[in-house]
Design a protein around this motif. Structure first.
Motif, mmCIF file in Angstrom:
data_model
loop_
_atom_site.group_PDB
_atom_site.id
_atom_site.type_symbol
_atom_site.label_atom_id
_atom_site.label_comp_id
_atom_site.label_asym_id
_atom_site.label_seq_id
_atom_site.Cartn_x
_atom_site.Cartn_y
_atom_site.Cartn_z
ATOM 1 N N SER A 178 -7.315 -4.573 -6.101
ATOM 2 C CA SER A 178 -5.946 -4.580 -5.524
ATOM 3 C C SER A 178 -5.255 -3.624 -5.860
ATOM 4 O O SER A 178 -4.409 -3.087 -5.084
ATOM 5 C CB SER A 178 -5.632 -5.971 -5.557
ATOM 6 O OG SER A 178 -5.300 -6.618 -6.687
ATOM 7 N N SER A 225 -6.460 0.372 -5.205
ATOM 8 C CA SER A 225 -6.456 0.624 -3.704
ATOM 9 C C SER A 225 -5.048 1.100 -3.453
ATOM 10 O O SER A 225 -4.821 1.952 -2.508
ATOM 11 C CB SER A 225 -6.608 -0.538 -2.895
ATOM 12 O OG SER A 225 -5.604 -1.672 -2.968
ATOM 13 N N SER A 260 -8.472 6.228 2.880
ATOM 14 C CA SER A 260 -7.344 5.455 1.961
ATOM 15 C C SER A 260 -6.174 5.073 2.668
ATOM 16 O O SER A 260 -5.939 5.724 3.777
ATOM 17 C CB SER A 260 -7.118 6.163 0.713
ATOM 18 O OG SER A 260 -6.079 7.293 1.097
ATOM 19 N N THR A 302 -11.319 0.582 0.571
ATOM 20 C CA THR A 302 -10.452 -0.291 1.435
ATOM 21 C C THR A 302 -10.428 -0.271 2.889
ATOM 22 O O THR A 302 -10.275 0.473 3.518
ATOM 23 C CB THR A 302 -9.151 0.541 0.902
ATOM 24 O OG1 THR A 302 -9.138 0.557 -0.449
ATOM 25 C CG2 THR A 302 -7.901 -0.535 1.256
#
Length: 228
Positions: A42, A45, A172, A193
């Motif tokens: 988390s 990313s 991304s 992601t």
């Protein structure tokens, strides 16, 4: 955005062209194990696509000023180089076919990456795709990293095209946000992601691979032979 207006394609590198985001995550884990540090996906990313300066700010904001970022990052890059040296640069499916199509059909091809020029050129040469690119903008050439659109705006300038005539390919969240902010058409090819609902609404498309990007462009260029 009209498909017919696209004259240049701007590529991100890590996670889009090469499966190096997984290498990076593995290297963070290996370096972290040595130092007793674990970085959650988390968090990782949020820094993908950022340059060194902006990623450092994010680390400090999240973990505090005393976080041993410099030795951790140095060890991480040692692992990245070791993995790539041992395994080779992992090329994403469809990359060569897409680059070949773009070159054959007169598109300008620019690379825009937050990574260093040395790392980037080495990857391109190892993968055998350096000759396809008309130019590149690397992280040391801009003042502001993704999600700021500066790197893509510089890439469009290098291509000699307006943002509206450029297609950005990204994996991304930061990269997609930069493309939107700069007024580009954006296709997301997610890597580690997943896309947000907003991205699915705003992007020209969200595809599973670069093969599908090539199909999208072929349907643009040859509508009679494409699907309706």
């Amino acid at each position: 955005m009209k498909k017919q207006d696209i004259r240049a394609v701007i590529f991100d590198q890590d996670g889009l062209m090469f499966d190096t985001e997984r290498v990076s995550s593995e290297a963070w884990d290996l370096a972290g194990q040595e130092m007793g540090i674990h970085l959650e996906e988390s968090f990782l990313s949020t820094i993908r696509g950022m340059n060194l300066e902006d990623a450092t700010i994010r680390f400090r904001e999240t973990f505090g000023a005393d976080f041993p970022l410099t030795p951790l990052r140095e060890r991480k890059w040692e692992y990245v180089r070791k993995i790539l040296r041992e395994r080779g640069v992992p090329v994403k499916p469809g990359l060569r076919e897409l680059l070949e199509y773009l070159k054959e059909n007169g598109y300008k091809i620019i690379l825009a990456t937050a990574s260093s020029a040395e790392y980037t050129v080495n990857n391109l040469r190892e993968a055998g795709v350096e000759a396809y690119f008309d130019g590149m903008i690397t992280g040391n050439m801009v003042s502001h990293a993704k999600p700021d659109p500066e790197i893509f705006l510089r890439a469009a300038e290098l291509a000699g095209e307006r943002p509206a005539n450029c297609l950005v390919l990204e994996d991304s969240l930061n990269g997609v946000a930069a493309g939107f902010a700069g007024g580009f058409a954006v296709i997301m090819v997610p890597d580690l992601t997943p896309p947000t609902p907003m991205i699915r609404q705003r992007a020209a498309a969200v595809y599973r691979s670069l093969h599908e990007v090539a199909t999208w462009l072929k349907e643009k260029d040859h509508p009679a032979s494409g699907r309706s």
